[in-house]
Design an enzyme around this catalytic site. Structure first.
Site, mmCIF file in Angstrom:
data_model
loop_
_atom_site.group_PDB
_atom_site.id
_atom_site.type_symbol
_atom_site.label_atom_id
_atom_site.label_comp_id
_atom_site.label_asym_id
_atom_site.label_seq_id
_atom_site.Cartn_x
_atom_site.Cartn_y
_atom_site.Cartn_z
ATOM 1 N N HIS A 1 0.850 -1.343 0.016
ATOM 2 C CA HIS A 1 -0.026 0.094 -0.062
ATOM 3 C C HIS A 1 0.883 1.488 -0.011
ATOM 4 O O HIS A 1 0.436 2.210 -0.672
ATOM 5 C CB HIS A 1 -0.829 0.240 1.456
ATOM 6 N N LYS B 1 -16.867 -6.585 7.954
ATOM 7 C CA LYS B 1 -15.878 -7.219 7.680
ATOM 8 C C LYS B 1 -14.799 -7.717 8.956
ATOM 9 O O LYS B 1 -13.733 -8.406 8.742
ATOM 10 C CB LYS B 1 -14.652 -6.462 6.772
ATOM 11 N N ARG C 1 -1.831 -6.667 -7.895
ATOM 12 C CA ARG C 1 -0.717 -7.246 -7.679
ATOM 13 C C ARG C 1 -0.593 -8.260 -8.674
ATOM 14 O O ARG C 1 0.190 -8.201 -9.661
ATOM 15 C CB ARG C 1 -0.817 -7.688 -6.291
ATOM 16 N N SER D 1 -2.553 -7.594 3.451
ATOM 17 C CA SER D 1 -2.809 -7.671 4.725
ATOM 18 C C SER D 1 -3.043 -8.887 5.203
ATOM 19 O O SER D 1 -3.038 -9.146 6.559
ATOM 20 C CB SER D 1 -4.147 -6.644 4.878
HETATM 21 O O1 PNS Z 1 -8.726 -3.146 0.506
HETATM 22 P P1 PNS Z 1 -9.955 -3.825 0.052
HETATM 23 O O2 PNS Z 1 -10.713 -4.539 1.419
HETATM 24 O O3 PNS Z 1 -9.813 -4.841 -1.126
HETATM 25 O O4 PNS Z 1 -10.748 -2.690 -0.258
HETATM 26 C C1 PNS Z 1 -12.069 -2.747 -1.051
HETATM 27 C C2 PNS Z 1 -12.851 -1.471 -1.171
HETATM 28 C C3 PNS Z 1 -12.860 -0.831 0.093
HETATM 29 C C4 PNS Z 1 -12.117 -0.611 -1.941
HETATM 30 C C5 PNS Z 1 -14.173 -1.920 -1.619
HETATM 31 O O5 PNS Z 1 -14.872 -2.907 -0.647
HETATM 32 C C6 PNS Z 1 -15.217 -0.916 -1.687
HETATM 33 O O6 PNS Z 1 -15.038 0.188 -2.486
HETATM 34 N N1 PNS Z 1 -16.166 -0.754 -0.823
HETATM 35 C C7 PNS Z 1 -17.031 0.258 -0.781
HETATM 36 C C8 PNS Z 1 -18.559 -0.116 -1.046
HETATM 37 C C9 PNS Z 1 -18.690 -0.015 -2.628
HETATM 38 O O7 PNS Z 1 -18.561 0.927 -3.227
HETATM 39 N N2 PNS Z 1 -19.080 -1.241 -3.137
HETATM 40 C C10 PNS Z 1 -19.449 -1.236 -4.475
HETATM 41 C C11 PNS Z 1 -18.225 -1.586 -5.387
HETATM 42 S S1 PNS Z 1 -18.710 -2.235 -6.790
#
Ligand code: PNS
Length: 161
Positions: free
Chosen positions: A17, A41, A90, A128
């Protein structure tokens, strides 16, 4: 002024990150690290703790700010008046999920673009979840998470038992 949102759970922030954030800070005038506030989560660190950890690591990057968001990412981007979301990629395994999210976000908000930044070679394998697993079993965290947060992670894992 060019602004990018770099969203994620950051539970906790890893060297992968931080590498993306550092590279983004050289391209954009401002980078907003957007931390998802998602109790479903059941993260290891609370949202406030995750923000604190990120802030420890980005101290030297003056154009990087950390914020938290709830709900849809595109709604947060709209609220901030930002049209660029950047995700790190990645391996090929990331691609399918990221591709789906990018297309859904585009459908929800056609004016917001998702850009992908390829992870540096030496961070390809860091996530993570893997970092938390290594910490749980007492493995070496050097090189996986920023030095500034190694102890925070160890302490948290100890507390959790
Ligand atoms: O680090 P992560 O857990 O891979 O991040 C995922 C994240 C936070 C980017 C994704 O879960 C997200 O955008 N969540 C917000 C809810 C949302 O907008 N969902 C619709 C996406 S199509």
């Amino acid at each position: 002024m060019s602004v990018a949102i770099y969203p994620g759970s950051f539970d906790p922030i890893t060297n992968g990150h931080l590498d993306i954030i550092t590279r983004l800070s050289k391209i954009y005038d401002e980078v907003i690290v957007a931390v998802l506030n998602n109790s479903a989560k059941s993260p290891l660190f609370t949202t406030d703790e995750r923000i604190e950890l990120i802030e420890k690591c980005v101290k030297g990057l003056d154009n990087v700010h950390t914020e938290t968001f709830d709900g849809l990412l595109v709604d947060f981007a709209r609220l901030k008046n930002v049209t660029t979301i950047v995700k790190g990629l990645r391996a090929i395994s990331d691609f399918e999920y990221e591709f789906q999210m990018a297309l859904l976000n585009k459908k929800l908000s056609p004016d917001i673009e998702t850009l992908f930044m390829i992870s540096s070679e030496n961070h390809m394998y860091i996530s993570s979840s893997i970092v938390k697993e290594i910490a749980k079993f007492g493995g070496a965290l050097t090189g996986l998470v920023p030095d500034e947060i190694v102890n925070d992670l160890k302490l948290k894992i100890e507390k959790r038992g």
